[in-house]
Design a protein around this motif. Structure first.
Motif, PDB file in Angstrom:
ATOM      1  N   ALA A 159     -16.564 -13.897  99.822  1.00 45.28           N
ATOM      2  CA  ALA A 159     -17.470 -12.550  99.985  1.00 45.28           C
ATOM      3  C   ALA A 159     -17.213 -12.143 101.481  1.00 45.28           C
ATOM      4  O   ALA A 159     -17.627 -12.453 102.504  1.00 45.28           O
ATOM      5  CB  ALA A 159     -18.761 -13.116  99.793  1.00 45.28           C
ATOM      6  N   THR A 160     -16.486 -10.764 101.381  1.00 45.91           N
ATOM      7  CA  THR A 160     -16.097 -10.220 102.589  1.00 45.91           C
ATOM      8  C   THR A 160     -15.917  -8.838 102.520  1.00 45.91           C
ATOM      9  O   THR A 160     -16.103  -8.231 101.275  1.00 45.91           O
ATOM     10  CB  THR A 160     -14.922 -10.785 103.428  1.00 45.91           C
ATOM     11  N   ASP A 161     -15.424  -8.060 103.162  1.00 47.48           N
ATOM     12  CA  ASP A 161     -15.284  -6.551 103.389  1.00 47.48           C
ATOM     13  C   ASP A 161     -13.769  -6.463 103.002  1.00 47.48           C
ATOM     14  O   ASP A 161     -12.886  -7.324 103.040  1.00 47.48           O
ATOM     15  CB  ASP A 161     -15.465  -5.747 104.443  1.00 47.48           C
ATOM     16  N   PHE A 162     -13.544  -5.119 102.452  1.00 48.07           N
ATOM     17  CA  PHE A 162     -12.426  -4.797 101.840  1.00 48.07           C
ATOM     18  C   PHE A 162     -11.252  -4.780 102.664  1.00 48.07           C
ATOM     19  O   PHE A 162     -10.124  -5.208 102.213  1.00 48.07           O
ATOM     20  CB  PHE A 162     -12.399  -3.594 101.022  1.00 48.07           C
ATOM     21  N   VAL A 163     -11.347  -4.529 104.104  1.00 43.62           N
ATOM     22  CA  VAL A 163     -10.412  -4.586 104.963  1.00 43.62           C
ATOM     23  C   VAL A 163      -9.953  -5.876 105.328  1.00 43.62           C
ATOM     24  O   VAL A 163      -8.541  -6.407 104.996  1.00 43.62           O
ATOM     25  CB  VAL A 163     -10.940  -3.970 106.243  1.00 43.62           C
ATOM     26  N   THR A 164     -10.879  -6.873 105.498  1.00 43.94           N
ATOM     27  CA  THR A 164     -10.439  -8.321 105.660  1.00 43.94           C
ATOM     28  C   THR A 164      -9.873  -8.788 104.179  1.00 43.94           C
ATOM     29  O   THR A 164      -8.657  -9.642 104.463  1.00 43.94           O
ATOM     30  CB  THR A 164     -11.599  -9.299 106.203  1.00 43.94           C
ATOM     31  N   LYS A 165     -10.156  -8.360 103.163  1.00 45.33           N
ATOM     32  CA  LYS A 165      -9.923  -9.048 101.896  1.00 45.33           C
ATOM     33  C   LYS A 165      -8.534  -8.714 101.517  1.00 45.33           C
ATOM     34  O   LYS A 165      -7.716  -9.380 100.956  1.00 45.33           O
ATOM     35  CB  LYS A 165     -10.914  -8.836 100.927  1.00 45.33           C
ATOM     36  N   TRP A 166      -8.211  -7.303 101.609  1.00 47.05           N
ATOM     37  CA  TRP A 166      -6.932  -6.820 101.096  1.00 47.05           C
ATOM     38  C   TRP A 166      -5.889  -6.062 102.148  1.00 47.05           C
ATOM     39  O   TRP A 166      -4.756  -6.182 101.541  1.00 47.05           O
ATOM     40  CB  TRP A 166      -7.552  -5.516 100.372  1.00 47.05           C
ATOM     41  N   LEU A 167      -6.411  -5.708 103.259  1.00 38.67           N
ATOM     42  CA  LEU A 167      -5.363  -4.992 104.107  1.00 38.67           C
ATOM     43  C   LEU A 167      -5.137  -6.096 105.264  1.00 38.67           C
ATOM     44  O   LEU A 167      -3.872  -6.400 105.392  1.00 38.67           O
ATOM     45  CB  LEU A 167      -6.233  -3.975 105.104  1.00 38.67           C
ATOM     46  N   TRP A 168      -5.719  -7.110 105.603  1.00 40.60           N
ATOM     47  CA  TRP A 168      -5.334  -7.911 106.682  1.00 40.60           C
ATOM     48  C   TRP A 168      -4.446  -9.142 106.195  1.00 40.60           C
ATOM     49  O   TRP A 168      -3.642  -9.739 107.069  1.00 40.60           O
ATOM     50  CB  TRP A 168      -6.536  -8.622 107.467  1.00 40.60           C
ATOM     51  N   PRO A 169      -4.556  -9.688 105.024  1.00 45.03           N
ATOM     52  CA  PRO A 169      -3.921 -11.109 104.767  1.00 45.03           C
ATOM     53  C   PRO A 169      -2.459 -11.099 105.003  1.00 45.03           C
ATOM     54  O   PRO A 169      -1.994 -12.147 105.807  1.00 45.03           O
ATOM     55  CB  PRO A 169      -4.068 -11.238 103.311  1.00 45.03           C
ATOM     56  N   ARG A 170      -1.535 -10.431 104.920  1.00 36.73           N
ATOM     57  CA  ARG A 170      -0.231 -10.319 104.992  1.00 36.73           C
ATOM     58  C   ARG A 170       0.260 -10.195 106.451  1.00 36.73           C
ATOM     59  O   ARG A 170       0.953 -11.240 106.822  1.00 36.73           O
ATOM     60  CB  ARG A 170       0.429  -9.250 104.385  1.00 36.73           C
ATOM     61  N   PRO A 171      -0.120  -9.389 107.180  1.00 42.34           N
ATOM     62  CA  PRO A 171       0.110  -9.332 108.771  1.00 42.34           C
ATOM     63  C   PRO A 171      -0.432 -10.450 109.336  1.00 42.34           C
ATOM     64  O   PRO A 171      -0.151 -11.019 110.311  1.00 42.34           O
ATOM     65  CB  PRO A 171      -0.518  -8.011 109.326  1.00 42.34           C
ATOM     66  N   ALA A 172      -1.739 -10.974 108.914  1.00 45.82           N
ATOM     67  CA  ALA A 172      -2.538 -12.000 109.751  1.00 45.82           C
ATOM     68  C   ALA A 172      -1.843 -13.231 109.396  1.00 45.82           C
ATOM     69  O   ALA A 172      -1.759 -14.190 110.291  1.00 45.82           O
ATOM     70  CB  ALA A 172      -3.906 -12.141 109.059  1.00 45.82           C
ATOM     71  N   PHE A 173      -1.228 -13.413 108.124  1.00 45.75           N
ATOM     72  CA  PHE A 173      -0.546 -14.589 107.811  1.00 45.75           C
ATOM     73  C   PHE A 173       0.708 -14.954 108.830  1.00 45.75           C
ATOM     74  O   PHE A 173       1.045 -15.926 109.394  1.00 45.75           O
ATOM     75  CB  PHE A 173       0.257 -14.670 106.362  1.00 45.75           C
ATOM     76  N   TYR A 174       1.434 -13.714 109.143  1.00 47.42           N
ATOM     77  CA  TYR A 174       2.566 -14.019 110.047  1.00 47.42           C
ATOM     78  C   TYR A 174       2.271 -14.038 111.567  1.00 47.42           C
ATOM     79  O   TYR A 174       2.871 -14.816 112.331  1.00 47.42           O
ATOM     80  CB  TYR A 174       3.552 -12.594 110.165  1.00 47.42           C
ATOM     81  N   VAL A 175       1.262 -13.344 112.094  1.00 41.18           N
ATOM     82  CA  VAL A 175       0.458 -13.575 113.192  1.00 41.18           C
ATOM     83  C   VAL A 175       0.092 -14.952 113.361  1.00 41.18           C
ATOM     84  O   VAL A 175       0.214 -15.821 114.472  1.00 41.18           O
ATOM     85  CB  VAL A 175      -0.480 -12.465 113.556  1.00 41.18           C
TER      86      VAL A 175
END
Length: 380
Positions: A159-175
């Motif tokens: 349960a989180t917001d749409f930015v965290t759920k759908w936008l951030w995962p791929r770039p956050a993975f690499y960082v």
């Protein structure tokens, strides 16, 4: 519960820049395993033992669930589905170890029962407010990338917001992967996040919208990275959790106040009374929404965002930091930062009313004898 574990075989594969055997040691130590013994000591062991393949990767909820399930043999999911990975043995430990080594002709010892991850009752992970089958993997060099991605996504809240759920995962993975490689700690990321919070506040106050938004979005991204880094590298701490959540809780109202002050220094200044109303709605609405969430936890022992499916969907867009930043960014792109602040006020008021309705519905349900449970704990 058992206090002793034994790693079977060798864990030479490096996962998230750490050997699988060392990850397992720290995972089980975190839930109370105080002693690790060699395989040669198994015949002389007295009392229950957790036996684990040293090359296995097991999700946190399963580690705890296995300790509470005597006689269970955990089977892998993923590419090597059905392979025995770990066992909570109470006797005949060498025979249980032979099962994990997959020795030819070895039968399952009496008293041990193969179970899948979903059957251990760990599919609902309260700490991350989500429902999914935890991973129990047997990685190999050729599928290491998929394994690390699965482990990373396993750290996300349901349960989180749409930015965290759908936008951030791929770039956050690499960082997150880069931080793990460089030995950067979660608290160091959180400290940089705090610097971004302060920078955004300063630039909003000055009316430098784009610099402020850049710092604000950097903060939200780092807020994703620090938690994922802590969980994926098993470096969570009480201080780090407090540090991170304190920043999350405190900074949003100050950003909106600074945005309002920044508006007053340019051609889009609001009338003083209008500005006072807008900021009162935003800040008051933010605080009251937090109060509603607290009342839900205190009164119903349940986070309001995970009661029903519709509540979890509403959490995607509710008036919290990231959805509000989207409104401010879109308005700034259009050249209307004043409209952006007004839009945040309107959306905050709407969400406050809806959250109040949720609370009333929860109260009415309990008044009629219903015990509130998250939809995530219910069978599909």
């Amino acid at each position: 519960m058992p206090k002793t574990a034994c790693l079977i075989g060798h864990g030479d594969l490096v996962i998230w820049f750490e050997g699988s055997a060392e990850r397992l040691r720290r995972s089980f130590a975190a839930v109370g395993i105080t002693q690790f013994i060699d395989e040669q000591a198994l015949p002389d062991q007295r009392g229950p033992v957790i036996l684990v393949r040293a090359d296995a990767v097991i999700d946190g909820p399963l580690v705890k669930a296995l300790l509470e399930a005597p006689g269970s043999v955990l089977l892998a999911n993923g590419p090597h589905q059905g392979t025995p990975l770990a066992a909570h043995a109470t006797s005949d430990f060498p025979a249980a170890a032979a099962v994990l080594r997959e020795e030819p002709g070895v039968a399952m010892p009496t008293g041990l029962q193969p179970v899948r991850a979903a059957e251990l009752g760990a599919s609902y992970w309260k700490a991350l407010r989500k429902r999914e089958e935890p991973y129990a993997l047997l990685p190999s060099p050729h599928d290491l990338a998929q394994t690390e991605w699965r482990m990373f996504m396993g750290t996300y809240k349901g349960a989180t917001d749409f930015v965290t759920k759908w936008l951030w995962p791929r770039p956050a993975f690499y960082v997150t992967r880069l931080c793990a490689r460089l030995g950067i700690t979660p608290n160091q990321i959180t400290a940089l996040s705090l610097v971004s919070v302060i920078a955004a506040f300063y630039w909003f106050w000055q009316g430098s919208w784009w610099l402020g938004l850049l710092a604000g979005w950097l903060m939200t991204f780092l807020d994703t990275v620090d938690g994922k880094l802590a969980r994926i590298t098993l470096r969570s701490s009480k201080f780090g959790n407090f540090f991170d959540h304190s920043i999350d809780l405190i900074h949003p109202p100050f950003w909106y106040l600074a945005w309002g002050i920044g508006l007053q220094q340019g051609p889009l200044a609001l009338a003083p009374d209008d500005l006072a109303i807008v900021l009162t709605v935003i800040v008051g609405g933010y605080l009251l929404q937090r109060v509603i969430e607290g009342i839900s936890i205190w009164r119903f022992r349940l986070e309001i965002h995970i009661w029903r499916r519709v509540d979890t969907w509403f959490r995607l867009v509710t008036a919290r930091r990231n959805p509000n930043l989207v409104l401010l960014t879109l308005a700034t792109v259009a050249g209307w930062p004043d409209v952006g602040l007004a839009a945040v006020a309107v959306w905050t008021a709407v969400c406050l009313l809806l959250h109040g309705l949720q609370l009333v519905q929860a109260w009415w349900a309990t008044r009629n004898g219903q015990k509130l449970r998250s939809w995530m704990t219910e069978p599909d």
